[in-house]
Design an enzyme around this catalytic site. Structure first.
Site, PDB file in Angstrom:
ATOM      1  N   ASP A 253     -19.363-113.782 -25.382  1.00  0.00           N
ATOM      2  CA  ASP A 253     -19.843-112.517 -25.931  1.00  0.00           C
ATOM      3  C   ASP A 253     -19.374-112.472 -27.387  1.00  0.00           C
ATOM      4  O   ASP A 253     -18.192-112.250 -27.662  1.00  0.00           O
ATOM      5  CB  ASP A 253     -19.259-111.343 -25.141  1.00  0.00           C
ATOM      6  CG  ASP A 253     -19.745-109.987 -25.660  1.00  0.00           C
ATOM      7  OD1 ASP A 253     -20.379-109.943 -26.731  1.00  0.00           O
ATOM      8  OD2 ASP A 253     -19.471-108.966 -24.997  1.00  0.00           O
ATOM      9  N   VAL A 254     -20.302-112.689 -28.306  1.00  0.00           N
ATOM     10  CA  VAL A 254     -19.920-112.837 -29.710  1.00  0.00           C
ATOM     11  C   VAL A 254     -19.406-111.546 -30.332  1.00  0.00           C
ATOM     12  O   VAL A 254     -18.897-111.547 -31.449  1.00  0.00           O
ATOM     13  CB  VAL A 254     -21.094-113.386 -30.561  1.00  0.00           C
ATOM     14  CG1 VAL A 254     -21.408-114.817 -30.173  1.00  0.00           C
ATOM     15  CG2 VAL A 254     -22.319-112.478 -30.447  1.00  0.00           C
TER      16      VAL A 254
ATOM     17  N   TYR B 236     -30.165-102.833 -39.257  1.00  0.00           N
ATOM     18  CA  TYR B 236     -30.256-104.296 -39.273  1.00  0.00           C
ATOM     19  C   TYR B 236     -30.177-104.811 -40.703  1.00  0.00           C
ATOM     20  O   TYR B 236     -29.469-105.795 -40.984  1.00  0.00           O
ATOM     21  CB  TYR B 236     -31.566-104.726 -38.619  1.00  0.00           C
ATOM     22  CG  TYR B 236     -31.813-106.218 -38.613  1.00  0.00           C
ATOM     23  CD1 TYR B 236     -31.214-107.027 -37.651  1.00  0.00           C
ATOM     24  CD2 TYR B 236     -32.647-106.812 -39.553  1.00  0.00           C
ATOM     25  CE1 TYR B 236     -31.441-108.404 -37.635  1.00  0.00           C
ATOM     26  CE2 TYR B 236     -32.882-108.176 -39.544  1.00  0.00           C
ATOM     27  CZ  TYR B 236     -32.280-108.971 -38.583  1.00  0.00           C
ATOM     28  OH  TYR B 236     -32.498-110.326 -38.574  1.00  0.00           O
TER      29      TYR B 236
ATOM     30  N   LYS C 107     -27.286-107.343 -42.126  1.00  0.00           N
ATOM     31  CA  LYS C 107     -27.585-108.650 -42.708  1.00  0.00           C
ATOM     32  C   LYS C 107     -27.138-108.727 -44.166  1.00  0.00           C
ATOM     33  O   LYS C 107     -26.701-109.789 -44.641  1.00  0.00           O
ATOM     34  CB  LYS C 107     -29.073-108.958 -42.577  1.00  0.00           C
ATOM     35  CG  LYS C 107     -29.508-109.279 -41.158  1.00  0.00           C
ATOM     36  CD  LYS C 107     -28.771-110.488 -40.591  1.00  0.00           C
ATOM     37  CE  LYS C 107     -29.304-110.907 -39.231  1.00  0.00           C
ATOM     38  NZ  LYS C 107     -28.586-112.073 -38.671  1.00  0.00           N
TER      39      LYS C 107
END
Length: 261
Positions: free
Chosen positions: A66-67, A157, A161
């Site tokens: 699970d990152v 998002y 990023k």
């Protein structure tokens, strides 16, 4: 012997390279696994809820991770280093696109998209660095053109990023002294995430969006293929041929967005 002769004698471009790929069970991560294996690398794929694809299940080692959780990431990298005998390359492909609007973005939505995209990048990079700091290595993160131009349909998002881009430049500057390069890709390729965007837009708006690509993207006018268009770039960045590149955001998007230095 010059560099070209060395490359020819060395064989496949990633021969002897030990690579970890996160988000490896689907999309860009699975494309990276296929490309790295074809280029001669030994690979450990990290996956969470999506199981490894059948065609790759027996071709490399797979480790659950699970990152978003530092303990899970650290344990997965320890396992990968044990299997491979060290780590030379990390391609961190784990992430997720989350639709929203600037006025409706909630705390929970923001936390989710930052955790899966930005926090996971930081934690995975740190884990990889611990195994590279004495021998060097190459880290490849997944950024996005949305982190440069923004996106009113997914502002969280885009923020996450943009953070990946800033993190990539920061650690490239810090870790270069250890021989560790860190670069980020900004791809425009066909993945499940892209399909989710079309679904979110609806059939009529998605058709107009895709028509816009045909006029604004100089090469082919459509999203690229993760294997044939992005795969070779990922192999290059994981190879010793990219040893003098670091801190770069590299667009692989058919010219949709032309990034400068």
């Amino acid at each position: 012997m010059d560099v070209v002769e060395e490359a020819v004698q060395a064989g496949p471009p990633l021969a002897g390279r030990r690579a970890v790929v996160s988000g490896a069970a689907s999309g860009i991560g699975a494309a990276a696994v296929r490309a790295f294996l074809a280029a001669g690398a030994e690979v450990v794929g990290l996956f969470h809820t999506t199981p490894p694809p059948d065609e790759l299940k027996e071709r490399c080692e797979w480790v659950t991770c699970d990152v978003r959780d530092r303990g899970s990431v650290d344990a997965a990298f320890e396992r990968a280093a044990s299997v491979l005998g060290g780590i030379d390359v990390l391609l961190h492909a784990a992430g997720g696109w989350q639709p929203s609007t600037p006025e409706s973005l909630s705390d929970d939505e923001f936390d989710l998209v930052v955790d899966i995209n930005l926090r996971s990048t930081i934690v995975a990079n740190q884990a990889a660095f611990r195994h590279m700091r004495h021998s060097g290595g190459q880290i490849i993160n997944l950024g996005s053109g949305e982190g440069v131009r923004g996106n009113p349909l997914a502002p969280g998002y885009a923020i996450a990023k943009a953070g990946v881009h800033a993190w990539t430049r920061s650690v490239a500057a810090a870790w270069g002294r250890c021989g560790v390069t860190v670069n980020a890709l900004a791809p425009a390729v066909s993945t499940r995430g892209a399909e989710r965007l079309w679904e979110h837009l609806g059939e009529e708006v998605a058709a107009k969006f895709q028509e816009g690509l045909r006029t604004s993207m100089p090469l082919r006018g459509e999203l690229g293929d993760p294997d044939t268009d992005l795969g070779p770039v990922m192999v290059f960045l994981a190879s010793t041929g990219a040893r003098f590149m670091t801190g770069q955001l590299i667009a692989v998007d058919g010219g949709l967005q032309m990034l400068g230095a």
